[in-house]
Design a protein around this motif. Structure first.
Motif, PDB file in Angstrom:
ATOM      1  N   LYS A   1     -37.409   5.783  45.299  1.00 42.90           N
ATOM      2  CA  LYS A   1     -36.574   6.942  45.041  1.00 42.90           C
ATOM      3  C   LYS A   1     -35.306   6.559  44.206  1.00 42.90           C
ATOM      4  O   LYS A   1     -35.056   7.172  43.400  1.00 42.90           O
ATOM      5  CB  LYS A   1     -36.179   7.239  46.481  1.00 42.90           C
ATOM      6  CG  LYS A   1     -35.315   8.684  46.385  1.00 42.90           C
ATOM      7  CD  LYS A   1     -35.135   9.327  47.842  1.00 42.90           C
ATOM      8  CE  LYS A   1     -34.313  10.560  47.615  1.00 42.90           C
ATOM      9  NZ  LYS A   1     -34.001  11.015  48.873  1.00 42.90           N
TER      10      LYS A   1
ATOM     11  N   LEU B   1     -44.060   6.845  38.466  1.00 41.66           N
ATOM     12  CA  LEU B   1     -44.516   8.248  39.046  1.00 41.66           C
ATOM     13  C   LEU B   1     -45.934   7.744  39.336  1.00 41.66           C
ATOM     14  O   LEU B   1     -46.727   7.948  40.338  1.00 41.66           O
ATOM     15  CB  LEU B   1     -44.266   9.296  38.383  1.00 41.66           C
ATOM     16  CG  LEU B   1     -42.740   9.891  38.327  1.00 41.66           C
ATOM     17  CD1 LEU B   1     -42.364  10.843  37.357  1.00 41.66           C
ATOM     18  CD2 LEU B   1     -42.401  10.257  39.764  1.00 41.66           C
TER      19      LEU B   1
ATOM     20  N   THR C   1     -46.297   7.060  43.313  1.00 43.06           N
ATOM     21  CA  THR C   1     -46.282   8.170  43.704  1.00 43.06           C
ATOM     22  C   THR C   1     -47.514   9.236  43.491  1.00 43.06           C
ATOM     23  O   THR C   1     -48.159   8.636  42.827  1.00 43.06           O
ATOM     24  CB  THR C   1     -44.972   8.967  43.305  1.00 43.06           C
ATOM     25  OG1 THR C   1     -45.466   9.527  41.884  1.00 43.06           O
ATOM     26  CG2 THR C   1     -43.683   8.272  43.306  1.00 43.06           C
ATOM     27  N   ARG C   2     -47.467  10.112  44.117  1.00 45.63           N
ATOM     28  CA  ARG C   2     -48.603  11.003  43.760  1.00 45.63           C
ATOM     29  C   ARG C   2     -48.056  12.386  42.954  1.00 45.63           C
ATOM     30  O   ARG C   2     -49.066  13.126  42.872  1.00 45.63           O
ATOM     31  CB  ARG C   2     -49.398  11.409  45.146  1.00 45.63           C
ATOM     32  CG  ARG C   2     -49.962  10.478  46.031  1.00 45.63           C
ATOM     33  CD  ARG C   2     -50.599  11.245  47.215  1.00 45.63           C
ATOM     34  NE  ARG C   2     -51.111   9.981  48.032  1.00 45.63           N
ATOM     35  CZ  ARG C   2     -51.778  10.245  49.329  1.00 45.63           C
ATOM     36  NH1 ARG C   2     -51.636  11.350  49.953  1.00 45.63           N
ATOM     37  NH2 ARG C   2     -52.168   9.077  49.817  1.00 45.63           N
ATOM     38  N   ASN C   3     -47.157  11.968  42.455  1.00 42.92           N
ATOM     39  CA  ASN C   3     -46.534  13.338  41.679  1.00 42.92           C
ATOM     40  C   ASN C   3     -47.162  13.172  40.127  1.00 42.92           C
ATOM     41  O   ASN C   3     -46.404  12.929  39.409  1.00 42.92           O
ATOM     42  CB  ASN C   3     -44.997  13.286  41.627  1.00 42.92           C
ATOM     43  CG  ASN C   3     -44.435  14.675  41.186  1.00 42.92           C
ATOM     44  OD1 ASN C   3     -45.257  15.400  40.597  1.00 42.92           O
ATOM     45  ND2 ASN C   3     -43.269  15.091  41.629  1.00 42.92           N
ATOM     46  N   ILE C   4     -48.351  13.535  40.075  1.00 45.94           N
ATOM     47  CA  ILE C   4     -49.217  13.501  38.850  1.00 45.94           C
ATOM     48  C   ILE C   4     -48.418  14.331  37.725  1.00 45.94           C
ATOM     49  O   ILE C   4     -48.554  14.057  36.774  1.00 45.94           O
ATOM     50  CB  ILE C   4     -50.552  13.445  39.054  1.00 45.94           C
ATOM     51  CG1 ILE C   4     -51.095  12.780  39.964  1.00 45.94           C
ATOM     52  CG2 ILE C   4     -51.233  13.479  37.619  1.00 45.94           C
ATOM     53  CD1 ILE C   4     -50.884  10.974  39.442  1.00 45.94           C
ATOM     54  N   ASP C   5     -48.132  15.684  38.076  1.00 40.59           N
ATOM     55  CA  ASP C   5     -47.629  16.648  37.430  1.00 40.59           C
ATOM     56  C   ASP C   5     -46.354  15.872  36.565  1.00 40.59           C
ATOM     57  O   ASP C   5     -46.277  16.437  35.400  1.00 40.59           O
ATOM     58  CB  ASP C   5     -47.348  17.924  37.941  1.00 40.59           C
ATOM     59  CG  ASP C   5     -48.558  18.745  38.138  1.00 40.59           C
ATOM     60  OD1 ASP C   5     -49.770  18.316  37.873  1.00 40.59           O
ATOM     61  OD2 ASP C   5     -48.570  19.531  39.283  1.00 40.59           O
ATOM     62  N   LEU C   6     -45.522  15.955  37.431  1.00 42.10           N
ATOM     63  CA  LEU C   6     -44.183  15.265  36.914  1.00 42.10           C
ATOM     64  C   LEU C   6     -44.291  14.036  36.013  1.00 42.10           C
ATOM     65  O   LEU C   6     -43.571  13.675  34.964  1.00 42.10           O
ATOM     66  CB  LEU C   6     -43.350  14.606  38.064  1.00 42.10           C
ATOM     67  CG  LEU C   6     -41.939  14.320  37.533  1.00 42.10           C
ATOM     68  CD1 LEU C   6     -41.177  15.759  36.865  1.00 42.10           C
ATOM     69  CD2 LEU C   6     -40.816  14.338  39.066  1.00 42.10           C
TER      70      LEU C   6
ATOM     71  N   GLN D   1     -45.448  15.324  32.667  1.00 43.35           N
ATOM     72  CA  GLN D   1     -44.308  15.671  31.921  1.00 43.35           C
ATOM     73  C   GLN D   1     -43.701  14.725  31.250  1.00 43.35           C
ATOM     74  O   GLN D   1     -43.304  14.838  30.059  1.00 43.35           O
ATOM     75  CB  GLN D   1     -43.377  16.609  32.946  1.00 43.35           C
ATOM     76  CG  GLN D   1     -43.978  18.007  33.484  1.00 43.35           C
ATOM     77  CD  GLN D   1     -43.155  18.400  34.314  1.00 43.35           C
ATOM     78  OE1 GLN D   1     -41.908  18.329  34.437  1.00 43.35           O
ATOM     79  NE2 GLN D   1     -43.650  19.209  35.423  1.00 43.35           N
TER      80      GLN D   1
ATOM     81  N   THR E   1     -57.312  13.827  36.171  1.00 40.45           N
ATOM     82  CA  THR E   1     -56.838  15.259  36.721  1.00 40.45           C
ATOM     83  C   THR E   1     -57.547  16.258  36.067  1.00 40.45           C
ATOM     84  O   THR E   1     -57.509  17.686  36.330  1.00 40.45           O
ATOM     85  CB  THR E   1     -55.479  15.470  36.270  1.00 40.45           C
ATOM     86  OG1 THR E   1     -55.011  15.201  34.809  1.00 40.45           O
ATOM     87  CG2 THR E   1     -54.538  14.522  36.924  1.00 40.45           C
TER      88      THR E   1
END
Length: 661
Positions: free
Chosen positions: A36, A66, A70-75, A78, A111
């Motif tokens: 983080k 990321l 993390t699992r924040n694939i969309d970010l 981007q 994805t």
């Protein structure tokens, strides 16, 4: 004074960038990592309106962090898209530009249901990278891997040919050989036999004469020998392959020796040599796998079991270090092999448990969709063999038909169809039997070159002739089978053919020839060991000894027959009581979850990660999403026993059909 003040803002800004990057790296490498705060430091860089190159690099690093943590694939997407949009047109910024393209392609594969976006991304990057040999070759390998995973083998082959030419122009001989061997692997999948031989010969000469680094030479030799072994096994040439297999086993022992340098040491000095097919620990498992393949085809079930257990142990060790998707692929293929061993030896309850274990690996694997899709037909085929061996013929027939409908592999289709033929023979469906034998004959007589499967085809025809009491025709087919089996030491095919020939001679009253056939059949069967041939042979021996009024030997043969029968009956009881037996009812969709006692693609060479960028996680294996094998899909035949004294067993033509490409 004014000159000093004009440079201070820029210097101050540079100091901020360096400080924030340093802090980000500190938080990333802390124990445990503080991802983080790492992300917050990188995000803070954007508040200073950094130059384009700094901004693009930071977006790339954000995307990497990321994706890795993390699992924040969309970010992640981007940030990578921003990095690509900024860097695409920048000159002298190749590492960021092409690393971004490579990661974006991987993300698209994860994805999106189609691989089109990943291919388009890589095609654009390949086009832009033509003046950078390292990135051009790396991206070509990645793109060819995706085409190979989609079974677009011609496209994959063309890209690998371009890569070989690019490596040759750059004087990168090691890299050129990797491309040649990778292309040979693709051509092997396409069954372009002559082209495979030409490429292997060309690559082999370069390895022998033009690779000065002894460690790289040994790695290339292992790749070359794996392909050579699989080439011979695909042709059913068990005897011919032995020298190559022995060389391969010696090479892997050399590479695994304690004094052998690390992969990073061997491949880390020259950028155009930062490529490897598989790391040595995975090569070690792969050599076990092809050895299992050879042992099964030769009919050495004990050896196949021993090597499978060692390979599975090694896989579990590697999974504890890093659970690479390729390890799941290897595990499924090994389980597919061991299942057939169990059935040959009469351990069908263990076989269905291991089929369930293979299903569990497919369902649990990170690349679940692709692994299950690739192995679904094989699983149906294995369940068909199991159902057939336990006399659930209706279920077996449906399983084989599903297998045939799901696979595009000619070998596996032939394999399943031969087993269907035996079901139709056993259930007296003469019309269906004739139809399938005619179809197999038309499709394969002139085009198929595996001695193992063609020997199995002649055996099924011999069994059919025997059931029709066409004994002369049966002898003709079985002698053809024996000729093919003996030429390449296909021991299981030999033992099954001998015991059936013995039964043919017994049926026409030639007890001497019958004894001449059944004696070596029983000797081979005990070595394998094959309980089904032993059951059948003991019944024939009992009758032969009765005919010759040899009461003592008749009694011994009868006792053996009872022993084999009781073992199979006890195993049958365990099978139908097992919860995993319900798998015989799986005909479509995902395999059902059952409960029971737990059991423990072409791999295109990848670029070794460049270790100089501190915030860049190691590049993912280019082959990670692919199933991986050059394992052939051919084998001998099994006779699955009936317990009636002179009833020929249900023949199950068993084969090696695991794939890892």
């Amino acid at each position: 004074m004014s000159g000093s003040s004009s440079t201070n803002p820029a210097a101050s800004q540079d100091a901020c960038y360096i400080s924030l990057l340093g802090l980000a790296e500190y938080f990333r490498t802390s124990q445990p990592p503080n991802i983080k705060k790492c992300i917050q430091c990188l995000q803070a860089l954007f508040t200073f309106t950094p130059p384009s190159k700094v901004e693009a690099r930071t977006h790339l690093q954000m995307g990497q962090i990321l994706m890795a943590y993390t699992r924040n694939i969309d970010l992640a997407r981007q940030h990578l898209e921003k990095a690509w949009n900024i860097s695409e047109s920048l000159m002298n910024f190749d590492d960021v530009k092409f690393d971004t393209a490579s990661l974006l392609a991987q993300l698209h594969l994860q994805t999106e249901p189609s691989s089109n976006a990943a291919k388009a991304m890589l095609r654009r990057a390949v086009e832009l990278s033509q003046n950078n040999v390292y990135w051009h070759c790396k991206l070509l390998l990645q793109l060819s891997q995706i085409h190979a995973s989609d079974r677009e083998y011609s496209s994959a082959s063309e890209l690998l040919a371009v890569g070989a030419d690019s490596a040759e122009e750059a004087g990168a001989t090691y890299l050129k050989v990797l491309f040649l061997l990778s292309r040979a692997m693709i051509l092997m999948i396409e069954r372009k036999t002559n082209d495979v031989l030409a490429l292997l010969n060309s690559a082999g000469q370069i390895i022998d004469n033009n690779i000065p680094n002894p460690h790289q030479k040994e790695y290339l030799k292992v790749f070359f020998l794996v392909l050579q072994v699989c080439y011979y096994l695909a042709l059913g040439q068990v005897k011919t392959v032995k020298p190559s297999l022995k060389q391969l086993q010696m090479s892997i022992q050399t590479i695994m020796a304690p004094n052998w340098p690390s992969d990073d040491t061997i491949f880390g000095s020259n950028q155009l040599e930062m490529f490897v097919w598989l790391p040595k620990e995975q090569l070690y498992v792969l050599v076990y796998l092809v050895t299992v393949s050879h042992s099964m085809m030769a009919g050495y079930m004990d050896k196949a079991q021993k090597y499978t257990e060692k390979a599975l142990t090694q896989i579990e060790k590697l999974k504890l270090q890093e659970d690479k998707p390729i390890l799941s692929v290897f595990k499924v293929i090994l389980l597919e092999h061991i299942v057939m061993c169990r059935m040959v030896m009469g351990n069908r309850e263990l076989a269905i448990r291991e089929i369930a274990a293979a299903r569990d690996v497919c369902l649990a694997a990170p690349q679940r969709r692709s692994l299950l899709k690739r192995h679904s037909a094989q699983l149906h085929c294995l369940i068909g063999l199991y159902a057939m061996s336990t006399s659930f013929f209706d279920h077996a027939e449906r399983q084989f038909l599903v297998c045939v409908s799901e696979t595009t592999e000619r070998d596996l289709k032939l394999f399943a169809n031969l087993n269907l033929a035996i079901i139709y023979l056993r259930t007296k469906r003469e019309t269906d039997l004739k139809q399938i034998l005619d179809a197999v004959s038309t499709e394969n007589t002139h085009t198929y070159s595996s001695q193992a499967l063609m020997g199995g085809f002649y055996y099924v025809q011999g069994l059919h002739a025997f059931h029709k009491n066409s004994f002369h025709e049966a002898k003709r087919f079985l002698r053809e089978t024996l000729k093919m089996a003996n030429a390449e030491d296909l021991n299981r095919l030999t033992s099954c053919s001998l015991v059936l020939l013995s039964h043919v001679f017994l049926s026409i009253g030639n007890s001497k020839e019958s004894m001449n056939m059944v004696t070596p059949a029983m000797q081979l069967a005990s070595k394998i060991p094959d309980i089904h041939v032993q059951l059948w042979g003991s019944a024939i021996l009992k009758d032969l000894h009765r005919m010759s009024k040899d009461a003592q030997h008749e009694k011994e043969a009868y006792a053996n027959h009872v022993k084999y029968s009781e073992n199979l009956i006890a195993d049958q009881r365990k099978c139908v009581q097992s919860s995993h037996h319900e798998l015989v009812n799986w005909f479509h969709g995902d395999p059902p979850v059952t409960t029971g006692a737990p059991l423990t693609l072409p791999v295109i060479p990848e670029a070794i990660s460049n270790p100089v960028t501190t915030l860049t996680p190691s590049s993912a294996t280019l082959a990670a999403a692919a199933a991986a094998s050059t394992t052939p899909m051919t084998q001998t035949n099994v006779a699955v026993a009936s317990t009636s004294a002179l009833q020929p067993p249900v023949g199950a033509v068993t084969g090696q059909f695991g794939q890892f490409y």
